[in-house]
Scaffold this motif. Structure first.
Motif, PDB file in Angstrom:
ATOM      1  N   LEU A   1       0.833  -1.206   0.000  1.00 31.61           N
ATOM      2  CA  LEU A   1       0.000   0.000   0.000  1.00 31.61           C
ATOM      3  C   LEU A   1       0.864   1.251   0.000  1.00 31.61           C
ATOM      4  CD1 LEU A   1      -2.890   1.242   0.277  1.00 31.61           C
ATOM      5  CD2 LEU A   1      -2.390   1.402   2.713  1.00 31.61           C
ATOM      6  N   VAL A   2       1.838   1.299   0.901  1.00 28.86           N
ATOM      7  CA  VAL A   2       2.673   2.486   1.048  1.00 28.86           C
ATOM      8  C   VAL A   2       3.495   2.734  -0.216  1.00 28.86           C
ATOM      9  CG1 VAL A   2       4.583   3.513   2.343  1.00 28.86           C
ATOM     10  CG2 VAL A   2       2.779   2.279   3.560  1.00 28.86           C
ATOM     11  N   VAL A   3       4.089   1.687  -0.752  1.00 30.29           N
ATOM     12  CA  VAL A   3       5.003   1.840  -1.891  1.00 30.29           C
ATOM     13  C   VAL A   3       4.258   1.971  -3.217  1.00 30.29           C
ATOM     14  CG1 VAL A   3       6.894   0.763  -3.176  1.00 30.29           C
ATOM     15  CG2 VAL A   3       6.810   0.549  -0.683  1.00 30.29           C
ATOM     16  N   GLY A   4       3.190   1.191  -3.386  1.00 30.71           N
ATOM     17  CA  GLY A   4       2.628   1.032  -4.716  1.00 30.71           C
ATOM     18  C   GLY A   4       1.344   1.750  -5.059  1.00 30.71           C
ATOM     19  N   HIS A   5       0.593   2.284  -4.079  1.00 30.14           N
ATOM     20  CA  HIS A   5      -0.742   2.792  -4.409  1.00 30.14           C
ATOM     21  C   HIS A   5      -0.740   3.973  -5.385  1.00 30.14           C
ATOM     22  CE1 HIS A   5      -5.074   2.817  -3.770  1.00 30.14           C
ATOM     23  NE2 HIS A   5      -4.991   4.125  -3.850  1.00 30.14           N
ATOM     24  N   PRO A   6       0.171   4.957  -5.267  1.00 34.12           N
ATOM     25  CA  PRO A   6       0.156   6.046  -6.267  1.00 34.12           C
ATOM     26  C   PRO A   6       0.348   5.536  -7.695  1.00 34.12           C
ATOM     27  CG  PRO A   6       1.452   6.681  -4.357  1.00 34.12           C
ATOM     28  CD  PRO A   6       1.135   5.213  -4.190  1.00 34.12           C
ATOM     29  N   PHE A   7       1.259   4.578  -7.887  1.00 34.07           N
ATOM     30  CA  PHE A   7       1.450   3.984  -9.215  1.00 34.07           C
ATOM     31  C   PHE A   7       0.175   3.271  -9.664  1.00 34.07           C
ATOM     32  CE2 PHE A   7       5.839   4.168  -7.624  1.00 34.07           C
ATOM     33  CZ  PHE A   7       6.490   4.728  -8.702  1.00 34.07           C
ATOM     34  N   ASP A   8      -0.500   2.618  -8.724  1.00 32.95           N
ATOM     35  CA  ASP A   8      -1.710   1.878  -9.058  1.00 32.95           C
ATOM     36  C   ASP A   8      -2.821   2.820  -9.515  1.00 32.95           C
ATOM     37  OD1 ASP A   8      -3.190  -0.811  -8.902  1.00 32.95           O
ATOM     38  OD2 ASP A   8      -4.471   0.467  -7.668  1.00 32.95           O
ATOM     39  N   THR A   9      -2.941   3.969  -8.865  1.00 36.60           N
ATOM     40  CA  THR A   9      -3.956   4.945  -9.259  1.00 36.60           C
ATOM     41  C   THR A   9      -3.726   5.412 -10.690  1.00 36.60           C
ATOM     42  OG1 THR A   9      -4.278   5.722  -6.978  1.00 36.60           O
ATOM     43  CG2 THR A   9      -4.915   7.227  -8.751  1.00 36.60           C
ATOM     44  N   VAL A  10      -2.478   5.712 -11.032  1.00 32.12           N
ATOM     45  CA  VAL A  10      -2.141   6.138 -12.390  1.00 32.12           C
ATOM     46  C   VAL A  10      -2.434   5.017 -13.381  1.00 32.12           C
ATOM     47  CG1 VAL A  10      -0.270   6.880 -13.922  1.00 32.12           C
ATOM     48  CG2 VAL A  10      -0.427   7.795 -11.599  1.00 32.12           C
ATOM     49  N   LYS A  11      -2.055   3.786 -13.026  1.00 31.44           N
ATOM     50  CA  LYS A  11      -2.288   2.644 -13.914  1.00 31.44           C
ATOM     51  C   LYS A  11      -3.771   2.466 -14.201  1.00 31.44           C
ATOM     52  CE  LYS A  11      -3.187  -1.397 -12.613  1.00 31.44           C
ATOM     53  NZ  LYS A  11      -3.305  -2.764 -12.056  1.00 31.44           N
ATOM     54  N   VAL A  12      -4.590   2.480 -13.153  1.00 32.51           N
ATOM     55  CA  VAL A  12      -6.026   2.248 -13.312  1.00 32.51           C
ATOM     56  C   VAL A  12      -6.666   3.354 -14.145  1.00 32.51           C
ATOM     57  CG1 VAL A  12      -8.234   2.172 -12.069  1.00 32.51           C
ATOM     58  CG2 VAL A  12      -6.294   0.829 -11.252  1.00 32.51           C
ATOM     59  N   ARG A  13      -6.299   4.606 -13.876  1.00 32.63           N
ATOM     60  CA  ARG A  13      -6.887   5.713 -14.625  1.00 32.63           C
ATOM     61  C   ARG A  13      -6.511   5.639 -16.107  1.00 32.63           C
ATOM     62  NH1 ARG A  13      -7.242  11.306 -11.062  1.00 32.63           N
ATOM     63  NH2 ARG A  13      -8.831  10.502  -9.615  1.00 32.63           N
ATOM     64  N   CYS A  14      -5.256   5.308 -16.399  1.00 30.53           N
ATOM     65  CA  CYS A  14      -4.836   5.194 -17.809  1.00 30.53           C
ATOM     66  C   CYS A  14      -5.525   4.015 -18.493  1.00 30.53           C
ATOM     67  CB  CYS A  14      -3.326   5.027 -17.891  1.00 30.53           C
ATOM     68  SG  CYS A  14      -2.372   6.523 -17.524  1.00 30.53           S
ATOM     69  N   GLN A  15      -5.668   2.895 -17.775  1.00 34.73           N
ATOM     70  CA  GLN A  15      -6.319   1.719 -18.351  1.00 34.73           C
ATOM     71  C   GLN A  15      -7.762   2.010 -18.727  1.00 34.73           C
ATOM     72  OE1 GLN A  15      -5.901  -1.293 -15.332  1.00 34.73           O
ATOM     73  NE2 GLN A  15      -4.227  -2.307 -16.407  1.00 34.73           N
ATOM     74  N   ILE A  16      -8.481   2.615 -17.825  1.00 34.44           N
ATOM     75  CA  ILE A  16      -9.932   2.744 -17.985  1.00 34.44           C
ATOM     76  C   ILE A  16     -10.298   3.922 -18.886  1.00 34.44           C
ATOM     77  CG2 ILE A  16     -12.096   3.136 -16.732  1.00 34.44           C
ATOM     78  CD1 ILE A  16     -10.806   1.541 -14.411  1.00 34.44           C
ATOM     79  N   GLU A  17      -9.509   4.989 -18.847  1.00 31.91           N
ATOM     80  CA  GLU A  17      -9.770   6.116 -19.742  1.00 31.91           C
ATOM     81  C   GLU A  17      -9.515   5.733 -21.193  1.00 31.91           C
ATOM     82  OE1 GLU A  17     -11.028   9.032 -19.440  1.00 31.91           O
ATOM     83  OE2 GLU A  17     -11.279   9.091 -17.275  1.00 31.91           O
ATOM     84  N   GLY A  18      -8.565   4.808 -21.427  1.00 36.96           N
ATOM     85  CA  GLY A  18      -8.297   4.335 -22.777  1.00 36.96           C
ATOM     86  C   GLY A  18      -7.581   5.364 -23.640  1.00 36.96           C
ATOM     87  N   GLY A  19      -7.564   5.099 -24.918  1.00 33.02           N
ATOM     88  CA  GLY A  19      -6.820   5.957 -25.842  1.00 33.02           C
ATOM     89  C   GLY A  19      -7.519   7.259 -26.173  1.00 33.02           C
ATOM     90  N   HIS A  20      -8.774   7.404 -25.812  1.00 35.62           N
ATOM     91  CA  HIS A  20      -9.520   8.612 -26.149  1.00 35.62           C
ATOM     92  C   HIS A  20      -9.997   9.314 -24.880  1.00 35.62           C
ATOM     93  CE1 HIS A  20      -9.436   6.927 -30.166  1.00 35.62           C
ATOM     94  NE2 HIS A  20     -10.005   5.832 -29.710  1.00 35.62           N
ATOM     95  N   GLY A  21      -9.282   9.099 -23.775  1.00 35.48           N
ATOM     96  CA  GLY A  21      -9.674   9.669 -22.501  1.00 35.48           C
ATOM     97  C   GLY A  21      -9.047  11.020 -22.236  1.00 35.48           C
ATOM     98  N   ARG A  22      -8.982  11.394 -20.964  1.00 35.14           N
ATOM     99  CA  ARG A  22      -8.543  12.732 -20.596  1.00 35.14           C
ATOM    100  C   ARG A  22      -7.037  12.865 -20.425  1.00 35.14           C
ATOM    101  NH1 ARG A  22     -11.876  14.010 -15.540  1.00 35.14           N
ATOM    102  NH2 ARG A  22     -13.346  12.570 -16.505  1.00 35.14           N
ATOM    103  N   PHE A  23      -6.293  11.755 -20.497  1.00 35.18           N
ATOM    104  CA  PHE A  23      -4.855  11.799 -20.278  1.00 35.18           C
ATOM    105  C   PHE A  23      -4.089  11.386 -21.541  1.00 35.18           C
ATOM    106  CE2 PHE A  23      -6.702  10.383 -16.109  1.00 35.18           C
ATOM    107  CZ  PHE A  23      -6.626  11.629 -15.488  1.00 35.18           C
ATOM    108  N   ARG A  24      -2.973  12.072 -21.783  1.00 34.97           N
ATOM    109  CA  ARG A  24      -2.147  11.744 -22.942  1.00 34.97           C
ATOM    110  C   ARG A  24      -1.183  10.597 -22.639  1.00 34.97           C
ATOM    111  NH1 ARG A  24      -1.974  17.368 -22.939  1.00 34.97           N
ATOM    112  NH2 ARG A  24       0.121  17.338 -22.017  1.00 34.97           N
ATOM    113  N   GLY A  25      -0.990  10.291 -21.373  1.00 33.75           N
ATOM    114  CA  GLY A  25      -0.087   9.225 -20.973  1.00 33.75           C
ATOM    115  C   GLY A  25       0.094   9.221 -19.476  1.00 33.75           C
TER     116      GLY A  25
END
Length: 312
Positions: free
Chosen positions: A33-57
Protein backbone atom coordinates in the motif's frame (compact mmCIF):
# COMPACT_ATOMS: atom_id res chain seq x y z
CA UNK A 1 10.11 -21.42 -0.17
CA UNK A 2 10.61 -25.08 0.49
CA UNK A 3 13.33 -26.05 2.91
CA UNK A 4 16.68 -26.99 1.47
CA UNK A 5 17.54 -30.66 1.42
CA UNK A 6 19.76 -31.80 4.25
CA UNK A 7 20.49 -34.56 6.69
CA UNK A 8 17.63 -33.76 9.06
CA UNK A 9 14.82 -36.30 9.12
CA UNK A 10 11.45 -35.53 7.51
CA UNK A 11 9.12 -33.60 9.79
CA UNK A 12 5.43 -32.80 9.76
CA UNK A 13 4.28 -29.21 9.26
CA UNK A 14 3.49 -27.56 12.59
CA UNK A 15 0.68 -25.14 13.37
CA UNK A 16 3.26 -22.35 13.37
CA UNK A 17 4.30 -23.32 9.84
CA UNK A 18 0.68 -23.17 8.65
CA UNK A 19 -0.06 -19.81 10.32
CA UNK A 20 3.25 -18.10 9.52
CA UNK A 21 2.34 -17.28 5.92
CA UNK A 22 -0.90 -15.56 6.93
CA UNK A 23 0.80 -13.43 9.60
CA UNK A 24 3.69 -12.47 7.33
CA UNK A 25 1.24 -11.63 4.54
CA UNK A 26 -0.27 -8.82 6.63
CA UNK A 27 3.13 -7.11 6.76
CA UNK A 28 3.54 -7.65 3.02
CA UNK A 29 0.15 -6.10 2.21
CA UNK A 30 0.87 -2.99 4.27
CA UNK A 31 4.17 -2.57 2.43
CA UNK A 32 2.42 -2.76 -0.95
CA UNK A 33 0.00 0.00 0.00
CA UNK A 34 2.67 2.49 1.05
CA UNK A 35 5.00 1.84 -1.89
CA UNK A 36 2.63 1.03 -4.72
CA UNK A 37 -0.74 2.79 -4.41
CA UNK A 38 0.16 6.05 -6.27
CA UNK A 39 1.45 3.98 -9.22
CA UNK A 40 -1.71 1.88 -9.06
CA UNK A 41 -3.96 4.94 -9.26
CA UNK A 42 -2.14 6.14 -12.39
CA UNK A 43 -2.29 2.64 -13.91
CA UNK A 44 -6.03 2.25 -13.31
CA UNK A 45 -6.89 5.71 -14.62
CA UNK A 46 -4.84 5.19 -17.81
CA UNK A 47 -6.32 1.72 -18.35
CA UNK A 48 -9.93 2.74 -17.99
CA UNK A 49 -9.77 6.12 -19.74
CA UNK A 50 -8.30 4.34 -22.78
CA UNK A 51 -6.82 5.96 -25.84
CA UNK A 52 -9.52 8.61 -26.15
CA UNK A 53 -9.67 9.67 -22.50
CA UNK A 54 -8.54 12.73 -20.60
CA UNK A 55 -4.86 11.80 -20.28
CA UNK A 56 -2.15 11.74 -22.94
CA UNK A 57 -0.09 9.22 -20.97
CA UNK A 58 1.11 8.20 -17.50
CA UNK A 59 3.15 11.36 -16.87
CA UNK A 60 0.27 13.59 -17.97
CA UNK A 61 -2.01 11.59 -15.66
CA UNK A 62 0.28 12.25 -12.68
CA UNK A 63 0.65 15.97 -13.44
CA UNK A 64 -3.05 16.61 -14.04
CA UNK A 65 -4.15 14.50 -11.08
CA UNK A 66 -1.87 16.37 -8.67
CA UNK A 67 -2.62 19.78 -10.22
CA UNK A 68 -6.41 19.38 -10.28
CA UNK A 69 -7.02 17.19 -7.23
CA UNK A 70 -3.93 17.57 -5.08
CA UNK A 71 -1.19 15.05 -4.15
CA UNK A 72 -3.57 13.10 -1.90
CA UNK A 73 -5.55 12.12 -5.00
CA UNK A 74 -2.79 9.60 -5.82
CA UNK A 75 -3.98 7.71 -2.73
CA UNK A 76 -7.66 7.78 -3.73
CA UNK A 77 -9.30 4.50 -2.87
CA UNK A 78 -6.49 3.67 -0.42
CA UNK A 79 -8.83 3.16 2.52
CA UNK A 80 -10.12 -0.11 1.06
CA UNK A 81 -6.64 -1.50 0.29
CA UNK A 82 -5.39 -0.31 3.70
CA UNK A 83 -7.25 -3.24 5.16
CA UNK A 84 -7.88 -5.11 1.93
CA UNK A 85 -4.30 -5.53 0.75
CA UNK A 86 -3.23 -6.70 4.20
CA UNK A 87 -6.05 -9.26 4.14
CA UNK A 88 -5.37 -10.13 0.49
CA UNK A 89 -1.69 -10.79 1.09
CA UNK A 90 -2.49 -12.69 4.26
CA UNK A 91 -4.84 -14.94 2.25
CA UNK A 92 -2.58 -15.14 -0.82
CA UNK A 93 0.69 -15.80 0.99
CA UNK A 94 -0.89 -17.86 3.74
CA UNK A 95 -2.61 -20.11 1.21
CA UNK A 96 0.58 -20.20 -0.88
CA UNK A 97 2.52 -21.47 2.12
CA UNK A 98 -0.11 -24.10 2.85
CA UNK A 99 -0.34 -25.27 -0.76
CA UNK A 100 3.44 -25.70 -0.69
CA UNK A 101 3.17 -27.71 2.52
CA UNK A 102 0.43 -29.81 0.92
CA UNK A 103 2.62 -30.53 -2.10
CA UNK A 104 5.55 -31.43 0.15
CA UNK A 105 3.48 -34.02 1.97
CA UNK A 106 5.02 -35.32 5.19
CA UNK A 107 8.58 -34.42 4.23
CA UNK A 108 9.31 -30.75 4.92
CA UNK A 109 12.92 -31.32 3.82
CA UNK A 110 11.88 -32.06 0.22
CA UNK A 111 12.48 -29.19 -2.12
CA UNK A 112 9.58 -28.43 -4.42
CA UNK A 113 10.13 -28.33 -8.17
CA UNK A 114 9.59 -25.16 -10.21
CA UNK A 115 6.30 -26.62 -11.48
CA UNK A 116 5.11 -27.34 -7.94
CA UNK A 117 5.88 -23.78 -6.88
CA UNK A 118 3.91 -22.56 -9.92
CA UNK A 119 0.95 -24.81 -9.05
CA UNK A 120 0.97 -23.53 -5.46
CA UNK A 121 0.90 -20.01 -6.89
CA UNK A 122 -2.06 -20.89 -9.11
CA UNK A 123 -3.99 -22.22 -6.12
CA UNK A 124 -3.13 -19.12 -4.10
CA UNK A 125 -4.28 -16.89 -6.97
CA UNK A 126 -7.68 -18.55 -7.20
CA UNK A 127 -8.07 -18.48 -3.41
CA UNK A 128 -7.20 -14.81 -3.02
CA UNK A 129 -9.56 -13.85 -5.88
CA UNK A 130 -12.43 -14.29 -3.43
CA UNK A 131 -11.00 -11.47 -1.30
CA UNK A 132 -9.41 -9.44 -4.10
CA UNK A 133 -12.61 -8.96 -6.12
CA UNK A 134 -14.49 -6.71 -3.65
CA UNK A 135 -11.32 -4.88 -2.60
CA UNK A 136 -10.27 -4.09 -6.17
CA UNK A 137 -13.80 -3.32 -7.32
CA UNK A 138 -14.33 -0.75 -4.56
CA UNK A 139 -10.81 0.66 -4.97
CA UNK A 140 -11.18 1.18 -8.72
CA UNK A 141 -14.60 2.79 -8.45
CA UNK A 142 -13.13 5.34 -6.04
CA UNK A 143 -9.99 5.85 -8.13
CA UNK A 144 -12.11 6.65 -11.19
CA UNK A 145 -14.09 9.31 -9.31
CA UNK A 146 -12.88 12.69 -10.55
CA UNK A 147 -15.60 14.91 -9.10
CA UNK A 148 -15.49 16.28 -5.56
CA UNK A 149 -17.99 17.46 -2.98
CA UNK A 150 -21.68 16.97 -3.68
CA UNK A 151 -20.96 15.94 -7.28
CA UNK A 152 -19.25 12.73 -6.18
CA UNK A 153 -21.03 9.52 -7.07
CA UNK A 154 -19.57 7.67 -4.08
CA UNK A 155 -19.11 9.01 -0.55
CA UNK A 156 -16.65 6.29 0.39
CA UNK A 157 -16.03 2.52 0.36
CA UNK A 158 -19.23 1.64 2.22
CA UNK A 159 -21.32 3.69 -0.19
CA UNK A 160 -19.63 1.95 -3.13
CA UNK A 161 -20.54 -1.42 -1.63
CA UNK A 162 -24.13 -0.27 -1.08
CA UNK A 163 -24.53 0.92 -4.67
CA UNK A 164 -22.93 -2.25 -6.07
CA UNK A 165 -25.36 -4.38 -4.06
CA UNK A 166 -28.25 -2.31 -5.38
CA UNK A 167 -27.05 -2.64 -8.99
CA UNK A 168 -25.94 -6.28 -9.03
CA UNK A 169 -27.80 -7.94 -6.16
CA UNK A 170 -26.63 -9.41 -2.82
CA UNK A 171 -23.31 -10.56 -4.29
CA UNK A 172 -22.68 -7.22 -6.00
CA UNK A 173 -19.29 -6.67 -4.36
CA UNK A 174 -18.13 -9.88 -6.07
CA UNK A 175 -19.10 -8.55 -9.52
CA UNK A 176 -16.28 -9.65 -11.81
CA UNK A 177 -15.11 -12.66 -9.76
CA UNK A 178 -14.49 -14.86 -12.86
CA UNK A 179 -12.46 -12.02 -14.41
CA UNK A 180 -10.38 -11.68 -11.25
CA UNK A 181 -9.80 -15.44 -11.10
CA UNK A 182 -8.63 -15.36 -14.73
CA UNK A 183 -6.16 -12.58 -14.00
CA UNK A 184 -4.99 -14.25 -10.78
CA UNK A 185 -4.33 -17.47 -12.72
CA UNK A 186 -1.10 -15.77 -13.79
CA UNK A 187 0.17 -16.28 -10.24
CA UNK A 188 1.29 -19.58 -11.78
CA UNK A 189 3.88 -17.48 -13.63
CA UNK A 190 4.63 -15.18 -10.68
CA UNK A 191 5.56 -17.86 -8.16
CA UNK A 192 7.02 -20.28 -10.68
CA UNK A 193 9.38 -17.60 -12.01
CA UNK A 194 10.16 -16.44 -8.46
CA UNK A 195 11.54 -19.90 -7.68
CA UNK A 196 13.53 -19.95 -10.93
CA UNK A 197 15.00 -16.49 -10.33
CA UNK A 198 15.78 -17.35 -6.70
CA UNK A 199 17.65 -20.49 -7.72
CA UNK A 200 19.65 -18.58 -10.32
CA UNK A 201 20.53 -15.75 -7.91
CA UNK A 202 21.66 -18.23 -5.27
CA UNK A 203 24.07 -19.70 -7.82
CA UNK A 204 25.82 -16.32 -8.21
CA UNK A 205 28.75 -15.23 -6.10
CA UNK A 206 28.96 -11.76 -4.59
CA UNK A 207 32.54 -11.27 -5.74
CA UNK A 208 31.55 -11.96 -9.35
CA UNK A 209 28.59 -9.58 -9.16
CA UNK A 210 30.71 -6.79 -7.66
CA UNK A 211 33.70 -7.55 -9.90
CA UNK A 212 36.11 -7.97 -6.98
CA UNK A 213 38.71 -10.59 -6.11
CA UNK A 214 37.25 -11.17 -2.66
CA UNK A 215 36.47 -14.64 -1.35
CA UNK A 216 33.48 -15.97 -3.31
CA UNK A 217 30.35 -15.86 -1.18
CA UNK A 218 26.71 -16.35 -2.18
CA UNK A 219 24.38 -13.40 -2.37
CA UNK A 220 22.66 -12.61 0.95
CA UNK A 221 19.32 -14.40 1.16
CA UNK A 222 17.45 -11.15 1.74
CA UNK A 223 18.94 -9.69 -1.44
CA UNK A 224 17.90 -12.84 -3.31
CA UNK A 225 14.33 -12.40 -1.99
CA UNK A 226 14.23 -8.73 -3.02
CA UNK A 227 15.66 -9.17 -6.52
CA UNK A 228 13.76 -12.37 -7.33
CA UNK A 229 10.53 -10.79 -6.11
CA UNK A 230 10.95 -7.75 -8.35
CA UNK A 231 11.98 -9.79 -11.40
CA UNK A 232 9.07 -12.22 -10.94
CA UNK A 233 6.63 -9.31 -10.63
CA UNK A 234 7.90 -7.75 -13.87
CA UNK A 235 7.50 -11.12 -15.61
CA UNK A 236 3.97 -11.51 -14.23
CA UNK A 237 2.78 -8.07 -15.35
CA UNK A 238 4.36 -8.34 -18.79
CA UNK A 239 2.37 -11.50 -19.51
CA UNK A 240 -0.94 -10.77 -17.77
CA UNK A 241 -1.32 -7.05 -18.47
CA UNK A 242 -3.83 -7.33 -21.38
CA UNK A 243 -6.05 -9.51 -19.17
CA UNK A 244 -5.77 -6.96 -16.36
CA UNK A 245 -6.86 -4.15 -18.69
CA UNK A 246 -9.92 -6.09 -19.87
CA UNK A 247 -10.78 -7.07 -16.29
CA UNK A 248 -10.60 -3.50 -15.00
CA UNK A 249 -12.59 -2.09 -17.93
CA UNK A 250 -15.26 -4.72 -17.39
CA UNK A 251 -15.48 -4.24 -13.61
CA UNK A 252 -15.76 -0.43 -13.75
CA UNK A 253 -18.57 -0.19 -16.31
CA UNK A 254 -21.48 1.81 -14.86
CA UNK A 255 -24.63 -0.10 -14.01
CA UNK A 256 -25.29 -3.67 -15.17
CA UNK A 257 -22.33 -4.38 -17.45
CA UNK A 258 -23.30 -3.84 -21.13
CA UNK A 259 -20.15 -5.69 -22.29
CA UNK A 260 -19.18 -9.08 -20.85
CA UNK A 261 -15.64 -9.84 -19.71
CA UNK A 262 -15.00 -12.14 -22.68
CA UNK A 263 -16.40 -9.63 -25.20
CA UNK A 264 -14.38 -6.82 -23.60
CA UNK A 265 -11.25 -8.16 -25.34
CA UNK A 266 -12.90 -7.81 -28.76
CA UNK A 267 -14.28 -4.39 -27.82
CA UNK A 268 -10.84 -3.04 -26.88
CA UNK A 269 -9.26 -4.57 -29.99
CA UNK A 270 -11.94 -3.07 -32.25
CA UNK A 271 -11.97 0.43 -30.71
CA UNK A 272 -8.30 0.93 -29.78
CA UNK A 273 -6.29 -1.80 -31.46
CA UNK A 274 -3.50 -3.71 -29.75
CA UNK A 275 -2.14 -0.58 -27.97
CA UNK A 276 -5.40 -0.50 -26.02
CA UNK A 277 -4.31 -3.58 -24.10
CA UNK A 278 -1.22 -1.79 -22.79
CA UNK A 279 -2.67 1.52 -21.57
CA UNK A 280 -0.94 2.35 -18.29
CA UNK A 281 1.66 -0.40 -18.74
CA UNK A 282 4.65 1.84 -18.00
CA UNK A 283 3.57 2.91 -14.47
CA UNK A 284 2.48 -0.65 -13.76
CA UNK A 285 5.83 -2.08 -14.89
CA UNK A 286 7.81 0.53 -12.97
CA UNK A 287 5.64 0.02 -9.89
CA UNK A 288 5.82 -3.76 -9.95
CA UNK A 289 9.52 -4.12 -9.15
CA UNK A 290 9.89 -1.93 -6.03
CA UNK A 291 6.41 -2.71 -4.73
CA UNK A 292 6.56 -6.49 -5.02
CA UNK A 293 10.29 -6.74 -4.30
CA UNK A 294 9.70 -4.86 -1.04
CA UNK A 295 6.57 -6.86 -0.20
CA UNK A 296 8.18 -10.26 -0.83
CA UNK A 297 11.31 -9.17 1.04
CA UNK A 298 9.13 -8.26 4.05
CA UNK A 299 7.15 -11.50 3.73
CA UNK A 300 10.20 -13.77 3.55
CA UNK A 301 11.96 -11.89 6.38
CA UNK A 302 8.86 -12.07 8.58
CA UNK A 303 8.48 -15.78 7.82
CA UNK A 304 12.05 -16.39 8.96
CA UNK A 305 11.43 -14.35 12.11
CA UNK A 306 8.24 -16.26 12.97
CA UNK A 307 9.81 -19.64 12.31
CA UNK A 308 13.05 -18.73 14.06
CA UNK A 309 15.03 -19.57 10.91
CA UNK A 310 17.91 -17.75 9.29
CA UNK A 311 17.33 -19.33 5.87
CA UNK A 312 14.57 -21.26 4.14
Amino acid sequence: MAAAQGSTPPTMATTRDRVAGFAAGIASGATKLVVGHPFDTVKVRCQIEGGHGRFRGPFDCIVRTVRQEGPRALYKGASAPLVGWAVMDAVQLGSLSNYRLLLQGHDRARRLSHLEHALAGLGAGWTVALVATPVELIKMRLQMQYASGAARQYRGPIDVARQLTKAYGPLGVWHGLPATMTQRSFFFVLWGSYDIYSEWLRSLRLSAVLGTAAEPRPLPERLVNFLAGGMAANTFWTLCYPVDVAKNRYMTQPGPSPISFVRMFAHIRRTEGLPGFFRGFVPSFIRSFPTNASAIFVWESTMRLIRGEEHH
